[in-house]
Design a protein around this motif. Structure first.
Motif, mmCIF file in Angstrom:
data_model
loop_
_atom_site.group_PDB
_atom_site.id
_atom_site.type_symbol
_atom_site.label_atom_id
_atom_site.label_comp_id
_atom_site.label_asym_id
_atom_site.label_seq_id
_atom_site.Cartn_x
_atom_site.Cartn_y
_atom_site.Cartn_z
ATOM 1 N N ARG A 85 -3.251 22.277 18.373
ATOM 2 C CA ARG A 85 -3.127 23.043 19.611
ATOM 3 C C ARG A 85 -2.360 22.203 20.643
ATOM 4 N N LEU A 86 -1.396 22.842 21.300
ATOM 5 C CA LEU A 86 -0.592 22.121 22.305
ATOM 6 C C LEU A 86 -0.393 23.007 23.530
ATOM 7 N N SER A 87 -0.400 22.357 24.689
ATOM 8 C CA SER A 87 -0.166 23.111 25.920
ATOM 9 C C SER A 87 1.347 23.185 26.192
ATOM 10 N N TYR A 88 1.703 24.087 27.111
ATOM 11 C CA TYR A 88 3.110 24.244 27.527
ATOM 12 C C TYR A 88 3.671 22.891 27.973
ATOM 13 N N SER A 89 2.920 22.190 28.832
ATOM 14 C CA SER A 89 3.424 20.930 29.396
ATOM 15 C C SER A 89 3.552 19.855 28.330
ATOM 16 N N LYS A 126 5.657 36.308 15.364
ATOM 17 C CA LYS A 126 4.751 35.465 16.161
ATOM 18 C C LYS A 126 4.267 34.300 15.293
ATOM 19 N N ILE A 127 5.095 33.266 15.219
ATOM 20 C CA ILE A 127 4.762 32.081 14.406
ATOM 21 C C ILE A 127 3.689 31.263 15.132
ATOM 22 N N LEU A 128 3.699 31.313 16.455
ATOM 23 C CA LEU A 128 2.682 30.626 17.263
ATOM 24 C C LEU A 128 1.801 31.673 17.947
ATOM 25 N N LYS A 129 0.524 31.339 18.063
ATOM 26 C CA LYS A 129 -0.393 32.181 18.845
ATOM 27 C C LYS A 129 -0.475 31.595 20.254
ATOM 28 N N LYS A 130 -0.536 32.501 21.240
ATOM 29 C CA LYS A 130 -0.518 32.056 22.630
ATOM 30 C C LYS A 130 -1.766 32.538 23.357
ATOM 31 N N SER A 141 4.720 37.151 28.517
ATOM 32 C CA SER A 141 5.596 36.182 29.197
ATOM 33 C C SER A 141 4.980 34.790 29.100
ATOM 34 N N ILE A 142 5.842 33.785 29.282
ATOM 35 C CA ILE A 142 5.408 32.384 29.141
ATOM 36 C C ILE A 142 5.100 31.818 30.529
ATOM 37 N N ALA A 143 3.953 31.140 30.633
ATOM 38 C CA ALA A 143 3.560 30.495 31.897
ATOM 39 C C ALA A 143 3.252 29.023 31.627
ATOM 40 N N PRO A 144 3.421 28.143 32.620
ATOM 41 C CA PRO A 144 3.170 26.699 32.433
ATOM 42 C C PRO A 144 1.724 26.380 32.043
ATOM 43 N N THR A 145 0.816 27.326 32.209
ATOM 44 C CA THR A 145 -0.605 27.069 31.884
ATOM 45 C C THR A 145 -0.962 27.542 30.469
ATOM 46 N N ASP A 146 -0.002 28.075 29.742
ATOM 47 C CA ASP A 146 -0.282 28.634 28.411
ATOM 48 C C ASP A 146 -0.619 27.539 27.398
ATOM 49 N N GLN A 147 -1.418 27.949 26.397
ATOM 50 C CA GLN A 147 -1.783 27.083 25.269
ATOM 51 C C GLN A 147 -1.248 27.732 23.980
ATOM 52 N N PHE A 148 -0.852 26.867 23.015
ATOM 53 C CA PHE A 148 -0.232 27.402 21.793
ATOM 54 C C PHE A 148 -0.880 26.796 20.548
ATOM 55 N N GLU A 149 -1.029 27.631 19.504
ATOM 56 C CA GLU A 149 -1.537 27.200 18.195
ATOM 57 C C GLU A 149 -0.619 27.732 17.113
ATOM 58 N N PHE A 150 -0.621 27.075 15.976
ATOM 59 C CA PHE A 150 0.147 27.547 14.829
ATOM 60 C C PHE A 150 -0.567 28.770 14.241
ATOM 61 N N ASN A 151 0.166 29.854 14.026
ATOM 62 C CA ASN A 151 -0.416 31.092 13.493
ATOM 63 C C ASN A 151 -0.441 31.016 11.968
ATOM 64 N N SER A 152 -1.484 30.426 11.418
ATOM 65 C CA SER A 152 -1.534 30.168 9.978
ATOM 66 C C SER A 152 -1.653 31.440 9.144
ATOM 67 N N TRP A 153 -2.071 32.549 9.770
ATOM 68 C CA TRP A 153 -2.219 33.805 9.026
ATOM 69 C C TRP A 153 -1.008 34.738 9.192
ATOM 70 N N PHE A 154 0.082 34.171 9.740
ATOM 71 C CA PHE A 154 1.302 34.999 9.886
ATOM 72 C C PHE A 154 1.806 35.440 8.507
ATOM 73 N N THR A 155 2.271 36.686 8.412
ATOM 74 C CA THR A 155 2.855 37.159 7.148
ATOM 75 C C THR A 155 3.941 38.188 7.452
ATOM 76 N N ASP A 156 4.799 38.377 6.484
ATOM 77 C CA ASP A 156 5.888 39.356 6.613
ATOM 78 C C ASP A 156 6.316 39.759 5.213
ATOM 79 N N LYS A 157 6.820 40.947 5.059
ATOM 80 C CA LYS A 157 7.205 41.404 3.713
ATOM 81 C C LYS A 157 8.410 40.621 3.173
#
Length: 744
Positions: free
Chosen positions: A594-598, A624-628, A634-650
């Motif tokens: 998990r990583l913050s915007y800053s 959506k490769i990352l979860k927010k 929209s993106i804000a400086p206070t947002d937190q991000f995680e890797f979306n491990s359950w992402f899938t696509d055909k």
């Protein structure tokens, strides 16, 4: 008395002998029974005159014989020629005149031979008119002066009959009109004053009557013009058959005035068949005739060209409005706006093709209509369309044609034709440098991202631009194409280097394009903190490049890079095609859940704008490769991000686009900066050669010098002059501040 002394011939005796010869000549000319002159007859007459002129005074009868020569001609004309002409009228008089003029010339020629000694010596010494001239003067004074009005009237009467469709003897008229010219001894005064003036007056009256009748009878302009054009053609034939060639401009001007000038306004403005109507209905033959006809009437050339110009302008303006309305209706959908703008360019090309054909085929490629077309398209092509210049739209249009996977694939031949048409439109654009910069940006993207459909078409377009705008216009673009070829060769050398040096292992498949800064557009370059996985590759390539040259510095442009990385998701692994920035951001999550915007911003060393763009593309867009957190759009400086491990696509392989930056603003800024340099260089060049120059003259010369690439406004030039004065390149005159002096 000496044996060989010549016997004196007195005047009466000698002239009596000469009279016999003259009578014989008259009889021959009148067709009376008479033997022809033998050489002995001729010699006896010649010798008689010779002897009478070479006797010593007072027996030198040169003057008397000169007078008698004239008197004998006058007597023949008075007694024989004039009576025969006076008794005949009209065409019969004309035929008799031709016969009598022919006989008179024969008589003068023979008498001039008999009296030849007079011409050679007596006349030359006394500066008297030659015998031939005396002969012409006699005919002029006695015959021509009496009959000239009757002859002129008879000729004009025959011409009017011919105009009404009757057959006339054209050869007779030719012979008569030759008399008017010959009697003037090389001058056309008699022809012009005694015949041509009357002909022009009669022709004006004749065609005035005709035109008045036709204009009231005819409903349509084309029918009137068909008749009028036929008349003009017949008048030209008349000139070629029997009138003097000098009459052509004067006669045609009279005819044109009565047929065209007087009724031009009515013909042009007829509701269903005037110029506007023909242009609207595309009536090719009638339109061509109208232009052909009126092109002879100089005062109507300009109005015709103006009507044509207005027509082109109106159609072009309608296209612009249509494109702007479509853009307003599609504000939210940029792709639709782009599509509508490209449709607009296609229609603009069609409009140009259509009216170029009009000028070439229907208007005989007349320079006034060429100019009208140019002015209409110059005004049109320098308008804005939905916030974009046509220079930009043309560059985008070319990009769509030359790029891989464009929606409508054209044949190679069709592409060449279309590119040629774009270059023709480019000639009307004032800001060619703006087109060049947009085109260069788009060419760079095609080359760098392997989006160019065909290298031959790319080179062909550059050749067309070079021919149209000069070598300086395309030098950077040509440099880019060459640069890319060298870069590919360089990559091959790099691969050989890696295979020959097992220790130099970048750890990843690495392709690097080494480009020359001067050729390519400028790109943002940040000191991006690359992930460890990429750092090794950069170092290995730097070591390789130093083996080739030590005099060049590599400047890495990460904003142009692309990466193929594997995303290990829970459902399955997928290949992600991303930019270097996106890859750098995603690789941070290999060591952090998990990583913050800053934190992302600090670790990558990017600006807020770039961080927002790349995080938006990874967490808020289609993939959506990352979860927010929070889950907003929209993106804000206070947002937190995680890797979306359950992402899938055909799809097993997906491309994640980074929202494009608005390049338009940067292109315009770059062009403005280049223009400042160009204006400075032009001013310095002019002042260096002239040393001292008036301010206004410098501005005008600068505009003229820069015009092929762009039209600088006077305010911009004045500003650059002030800047050059501040930098001590120029100074103002002490007594006259409008005078500028170059400081070496």
């Amino acid at each position: 008395m000496a044996v060989n002394e010549r016997k004196i011939i007195d005047l009466e005796q000698g002239w009596e002998f000469m009279q016999k010869g003259i009578v014989k000549l008259k009889n021959i000319l009148e067709g009376l029974p008479e033997t022809q002159f033998s050489s002995e007859d001729y010699m006896m007459l010649y010798i008689t005159i010779y002897n009478m002129c070479t006797q010593k005074p007072p027996h030198d009868y040169s003057q008397q014989l000169y007078d008698k020569y004239r008197e004998s001609l006058e007597e023949y004309i008075t007694s024989t020629v004039l009576p025969s002409l006076r008794e005949k009228h009209d065409e019969f008089m004309l035929r008799e005149l031709v016969k009598r003029w022919g006989n008179h010339k024969v008589m003068v020629r023979w008498l001039s031979r008999f009296f030849h000694y007079l011409d050679r010596y007596f006349i030359a010494r006394r500066s008297l008119p030659p015998l031939k001239e005396v002969g012409l003067t006699c005919f002029h004074k006695l015959v021509y002066q009496e009959l000239k009005v009757k002859v002129s009237d008879a000729v004009i009467s025959l011409i009017d009959k011919e105009r009404e469709g009757e057959q006339i003897d054209r050869a007779l008229l030719k012979n008569i009109l030759d008399i008017f010219v010959e009697i003037g001894m090389g001058q056309r005064d008699y022809y012009e004053n005694d015949f041509e003036a009357a002909l022009l007056k009669d022709s004006a009256a004749y065609y005035s009557r005709k035109a008045s009748g036709w204009i009231s009878e005819e409903d349509s302009s084309p029918n009137y013009m068909l008749k009028a054009e036929e008349c003009l053609k017949q008048e030209k034939h008349r000139i070629s058959y029997y009138l003097h060639s000098s009459s052509e401009p004067k006669l045609l001007e009279k005819v044109q005035h009565e047929l065209w000038f007087v009724y031009a306004s009515q013909l042009l403005e007829k509701e269903h068949s005037g110029y506007h109507a023909l242009l609207a209905d595309h009536e090719v033959e009638n339109l061509s005739r109208m232009v052909r006809v009126f092109s002879k009437v100089l005062i109507f050339l300009d109005p015709l060209a103006n009507i044509f110009k207005q027509r082109v302008t109106d159609e072009g303006t309608a296209l612009v409005k249509q494109a702007e309305d479509a853009a307003d209706g599609q504000k939210a959908d940029e792709k639709e706006v782009d599509l509508q703008q490209q449709v607009f360019v296609g229609k603009l090309i069609e409009l140009h093709d259509k009216y170029v054909a009009y000028v070439n085929e229907r208007f005989q490629n007349h320079n006034l209509f060429q100019k009208a077309l140019e002015e209409a398209f110059e005004a049109l092509c320098n308008k804005g369309v939905g916030g974009s210049s046509i220079a930009e739209l043309l560059a985008t249009f070319c990009d769509n044609i030359l790029r891989k996977g464009s929606s409508e694939r054209l044949s190679d031949e069709a592409i060449e034709v279309m590119l040629e048409k774009v270059v023709k439109l480019l000639t009307y654009i004032s800001d060619k440098d703006l087109f060049a910069e947009f085109y260069r940006k788009k060419l760079a993207r095609r080359l760098l991202f392997d989006k160019s459909a065909n290298d031959d078409h790319e080179r062909s377009m550059l050749t067309k631009l070079k021919q149209q705008c000069g070598g300086q216009f395309t030098s950077k673009m040509e440099g880019m194409v060459t640069d890319l070829t060298l870069a590919k060769e360089n990559q091959t050398s790099f691969e050989e280097y890696l295979s020959n040096n097992p220790n130099a292992n970048p750890g990843i498949d690495l392709t690097v394009l080494v480009l020359t800064t001067g050729f390519w557009p400028s790109y943002k370059s940040f000191n991006l903190n690359l992930p460890a996985e990429m750092v090794k590759g950069v170092e290995v390539f730097r070591d390789f490049y130093q083996t080739k040259t030590k005099h060049r510095n590599l400047k890495w442009i990460y904003s142009l890079g692309t990466c193929n990385i594997i995303g290990n998701f829970e459902p399955r692994s997928m290949e992600l095609i991303v930019t270097t920035y996106q890859a750098s951001a995603l690789l941070l999550f290999n060591s952090s859940d998990r990583l913050s915007y800053s934190e992302i911003k600090t670790q990558l060393n990017l600006t807020d704008d770039d961080v927002v763009r790349l995080l938006h593309s990874l967490s808020c867009a289609k993939y959506k490769i990352l979860k927010k957190e929070p889950n907003t759009k929209s993106i804000a400086p206070t947002d937190q991000f995680e890797f979306n491990s359950w992402f899938t696509d055909k799809m097993r392989r997906i491309k994640i686009p980074l929202p494009p930056m608005d390049e338009k603003k940067k292109v315009i800024e770059d062009v403005d900066k280049d223009r400042r340099y160009a204006i400075d260089a032009s001013i310095v060049r002019i002042m260096k050669s002239r040393q001292v120059l008036d301010h206004q003259q410098l501005v005008m010369e600068c505009v003229k010098q820069l015009d092929p690439m762009f039209k600088p406004n006077h305010k911009a030039i004045k500003k650059r002059i002030e800047a050059l004065i501040a930098r001590d390149y120029l100074e103002r005159g002490k007594d006259n501040p409008n005078l500028l002096r170059y400081l070496a």
